[in-house]
Design a protein around this motif. Structure first.
Motif, PDB file in Angstrom:
ATOM      1  N   ARG A   9      44.669  42.542  38.100  1.00  0.00           N
ATOM      2  CA  ARG A   9      44.726  41.891  36.788  1.00  0.00           C
ATOM      3  C   ARG A   9      45.996  41.063  36.674  1.00  0.00           C
ATOM      4  NH1 ARG A   9      47.132  43.293  32.360  1.00  0.00           N
ATOM      5  NH2 ARG A   9      47.536  45.452  32.921  1.00  0.00           N
ATOM      6  N   ALA A  10      47.120  41.629  37.107  1.00  0.00           N
ATOM      7  CA  ALA A  10      48.401  40.924  37.056  1.00  0.00           C
ATOM      8  C   ALA A  10      48.391  39.701  37.977  1.00  0.00           C
ATOM      9  CB  ALA A  10      49.539  41.862  37.435  1.00  0.00           C
ATOM     10  N   ALA A  11      47.760  39.846  39.147  1.00  0.00           N
ATOM     11  CA  ALA A  11      47.698  38.734  40.097  1.00  0.00           C
ATOM     12  C   ALA A  11      46.935  37.544  39.514  1.00  0.00           C
ATOM     13  CB  ALA A  11      47.046  39.193  41.400  1.00  0.00           C
ATOM     14  N   LEU A  12      45.965  37.816  38.652  1.00  0.00           N
ATOM     15  CA  LEU A  12      45.209  36.738  38.008  1.00  0.00           C
ATOM     16  C   LEU A  12      45.848  36.287  36.701  1.00  0.00           C
ATOM     17  CD1 LEU A  12      41.443  37.723  38.411  1.00  0.00           C
ATOM     18  CD2 LEU A  12      42.699  35.917  39.577  1.00  0.00           C
ATOM     19  N   GLY A  13      46.887  36.996  36.280  1.00  0.00           N
ATOM     20  CA  GLY A  13      47.550  36.650  35.022  1.00  0.00           C
ATOM     21  C   GLY A  13      46.731  37.013  33.796  1.00  0.00           C
ATOM     22  N   LEU A  42      29.216  52.935  37.034  1.00  0.00           N
ATOM     23  CA  LEU A  42      28.996  52.023  38.158  1.00  0.00           C
ATOM     24  C   LEU A  42      28.825  50.594  37.654  1.00  0.00           C
ATOM     25  CD1 LEU A  42      28.618  51.604  41.165  1.00  0.00           C
ATOM     26  CD2 LEU A  42      26.202  52.184  40.873  1.00  0.00           C
ATOM     27  N   GLU A  43      28.117  50.435  36.547  1.00  0.00           N
ATOM     28  CA  GLU A  43      27.906  49.100  35.974  1.00  0.00           C
ATOM     29  C   GLU A  43      29.230  48.468  35.562  1.00  0.00           C
ATOM     30  OE1 GLU A  43      25.576  46.882  32.289  1.00  0.00           O
ATOM     31  OE2 GLU A  43      25.417  49.044  32.486  1.00  0.00           O
ATOM     32  N   LEU A  44      30.087  49.224  34.894  1.00  0.00           N
ATOM     33  CA  LEU A  44      31.376  48.693  34.470  1.00  0.00           C
ATOM     34  C   LEU A  44      32.272  48.421  35.676  1.00  0.00           C
ATOM     35  CD1 LEU A  44      33.403  47.806  32.378  1.00  0.00           C
ATOM     36  CD2 LEU A  44      33.957  50.226  31.963  1.00  0.00           C
ATOM     37  N   ALA A  45      32.257  49.297  36.660  1.00  0.00           N
ATOM     38  CA  ALA A  45      33.048  49.086  37.875  1.00  0.00           C
ATOM     39  C   ALA A  45      32.615  47.781  38.556  1.00  0.00           C
ATOM     40  CB  ALA A  45      32.889  50.266  38.829  1.00  0.00           C
ATOM     41  N   TYR A  46      31.310  47.527  38.589  1.00  0.00           N
ATOM     42  CA  TYR A  46      30.792  46.294  39.176  1.00  0.00           C
ATOM     43  C   TYR A  46      31.288  45.074  38.395  1.00  0.00           C
ATOM     44  CZ  TYR A  46      27.574  42.605  40.521  1.00  0.00           C
ATOM     45  OH  TYR A  46      27.053  41.413  40.932  1.00  0.00           O
ATOM     46  N   LYS A  47      31.228  45.141  37.073  1.00  0.00           N
ATOM     47  CA  LYS A  47      31.682  44.020  36.244  1.00  0.00           C
ATOM     48  C   LYS A  47      33.167  43.741  36.460  1.00  0.00           C
ATOM     49  CE  LYS A  47      28.363  44.550  32.461  1.00  0.00           C
ATOM     50  NZ  LYS A  47      28.230  44.891  31.030  1.00  0.00           N
ATOM     51  N   ILE A  48      33.959  44.800  36.543  1.00  0.00           N
ATOM     52  CA  ILE A  48      35.402  44.631  36.767  1.00  0.00           C
ATOM     53  C   ILE A  48      35.640  43.999  38.131  1.00  0.00           C
ATOM     54  CG2 ILE A  48      37.571  45.878  37.147  1.00  0.00           C
ATOM     55  CD1 ILE A  48      36.577  47.901  34.975  1.00  0.00           C
ATOM     56  N   ALA A  49      34.963  44.496  39.158  1.00  0.00           N
ATOM     57  CA  ALA A  49      35.122  43.942  40.502  1.00  0.00           C
ATOM     58  C   ALA A  49      34.717  42.472  40.536  1.00  0.00           C
ATOM     59  CB  ALA A  49      34.301  44.752  41.501  1.00  0.00           C
ATOM     60  N   LYS A  50      33.669  42.133  39.810  1.00  0.00           N
ATOM     61  CA  LYS A  50      33.184  40.750  39.775  1.00  0.00           C
ATOM     62  C   LYS A  50      34.222  39.813  39.156  1.00  0.00           C
ATOM     63  CE  LYS A  50      29.060  38.152  38.654  1.00  0.00           C
ATOM     64  NZ  LYS A  50      27.733  38.163  38.090  1.00  0.00           N
ATOM     65  N   VAL A  51      34.924  40.274  38.124  1.00  0.00           N
ATOM     66  CA  VAL A  51      35.990  39.463  37.516  1.00  0.00           C
ATOM     67  C   VAL A  51      37.043  39.112  38.562  1.00  0.00           C
ATOM     68  CG1 VAL A  51      37.943  39.512  35.884  1.00  0.00           C
ATOM     69  CG2 VAL A  51      35.686  40.307  35.155  1.00  0.00           C
ATOM     70  N   PHE A  52      37.347  40.066  39.437  1.00  0.00           N
ATOM     71  CA  PHE A  52      38.365  39.856  40.472  1.00  0.00           C
ATOM     72  C   PHE A  52      37.795  39.223  41.737  1.00  0.00           C
ATOM     73  CE2 PHE A  52      40.162  43.820  38.343  1.00  0.00           C
ATOM     74  CZ  PHE A  52      40.993  43.099  37.517  1.00  0.00           C
ATOM     75  N   ASP A  53      36.481  38.941  41.736  1.00  0.00           N
ATOM     76  CA  ASP A  53      35.797  38.375  42.896  1.00  0.00           C
ATOM     77  C   ASP A  53      36.002  39.255  44.131  1.00  0.00           C
ATOM     78  OD1 ASP A  53      34.125  36.533  44.158  1.00  0.00           O
ATOM     79  OD2 ASP A  53      35.813  35.305  44.832  1.00  0.00           O
ATOM     80  N   ARG A  54      35.834  40.561  43.920  1.00  0.00           N
ATOM     81  CA  ARG A  54      36.019  41.573  44.974  1.00  0.00           C
ATOM     82  C   ARG A  54      34.807  42.495  45.005  1.00  0.00           C
ATOM     83  NH1 ARG A  54      41.428  41.933  47.246  1.00  0.00           N
ATOM     84  NH2 ARG A  54      42.572  40.294  46.180  1.00  0.00           N
ATOM     85  N   TYR A  55      34.688  43.218  46.108  1.00  0.00           N
ATOM     86  CA  TYR A  55      33.702  44.299  46.180  1.00  0.00           C
ATOM     87  C   TYR A  55      34.260  45.494  45.412  1.00  0.00           C
ATOM     88  CZ  TYR A  55      31.506  41.753  50.027  1.00  0.00           C
ATOM     89  OH  TYR A  55      30.888  40.815  50.795  1.00  0.00           O
ATOM     90  N   ILE A  56      33.354  46.325  44.901  1.00  0.00           N
ATOM     91  CA  ILE A  56      33.790  47.528  44.176  1.00  0.00           C
ATOM     92  C   ILE A  56      34.756  48.347  45.034  1.00  0.00           C
ATOM     93  CG2 ILE A  56      33.024  49.764  43.266  1.00  0.00           C
ATOM     94  CD1 ILE A  56      30.518  48.392  42.235  1.00  0.00           C
ATOM     95  N   GLU A  57      34.452  48.465  46.326  1.00  0.00           N
ATOM     96  CA  GLU A  57      35.286  49.261  47.234  1.00  0.00           C
ATOM     97  C   GLU A  57      36.690  48.695  47.397  1.00  0.00           C
ATOM     98  OE1 GLU A  57      32.328  47.921  48.041  1.00  0.00           O
ATOM     99  OE2 GLU A  57      30.981  49.593  48.417  1.00  0.00           O
ATOM    100  N   ASP A  58      36.870  47.409  47.097  1.00  0.00           N
ATOM    101  CA  ASP A  58      38.191  46.789  47.177  1.00  0.00           C
ATOM    102  C   ASP A  58      39.018  47.047  45.919  1.00  0.00           C
ATOM    103  OD1 ASP A  58      37.549  45.757  49.672  1.00  0.00           O
ATOM    104  OD2 ASP A  58      36.901  43.822  48.852  1.00  0.00           O
ATOM    105  N   VAL A  59      38.344  47.433  44.837  1.00  0.00           N
ATOM    106  CA  VAL A  59      39.030  47.682  43.564  1.00  0.00           C
ATOM    107  C   VAL A  59      39.221  49.177  43.320  1.00  0.00           C
ATOM    108  CG1 VAL A  59      38.932  47.329  41.056  1.00  0.00           C
ATOM    109  CG2 VAL A  59      38.066  45.547  42.599  1.00  0.00           C
ATOM    110  N   PHE A  60      38.187  49.955  43.634  1.00  0.00           N
ATOM    111  CA  PHE A  60      38.205  51.389  43.375  1.00  0.00           C
ATOM    112  C   PHE A  60      38.227  52.155  44.687  1.00  0.00           C
ATOM    113  CE2 PHE A  60      36.253  49.393  39.738  1.00  0.00           C
ATOM    114  CZ  PHE A  60      36.914  49.997  38.679  1.00  0.00           C
TER     115      PHE A  60
END
Length: 67
Positions: A9-13, A42-60
């Motif tokens: 989140r910080a990296a994207l400002g 799982l749905e929210l984790a997916y949405k969060i990962a999508k905001v960061f343009d990452r796979y869920i496994e890269d965020v969580f």
């Protein structure tokens, strides 16, 4: 469960409020996730990962010992 939400989140400002608006939850939910008090669905984790343009496994980082 560990995660990289605050770091990404910080990296994207993005503020917690901006992230919460993008994924459709309250700022309090984002705060709770960042502080480890709430594990997202799982749905929210997916949405969060999508905001960061990452796979869920890269965020969580799922703790295999708690399966």
């Amino acid at each position: 469960m560990e995660h990289r939400i605050k770091e990404l989140r910080a990296a994207l400002g993005l503020t917690q409020e901006q992230l919460s608006e993008r994924v459709g939850v309250s700022r309090q939910t984002i705060i709770s996730i960042e502080n480890g008090r709430y594990n997202p669905s799982l749905e929210l984790a997916y949405k969060i990962a999508k905001v960061f343009d990452r796979y869920i496994e890269d965020v969580f980082i799922f703790d295999k010992g708690s399966e």
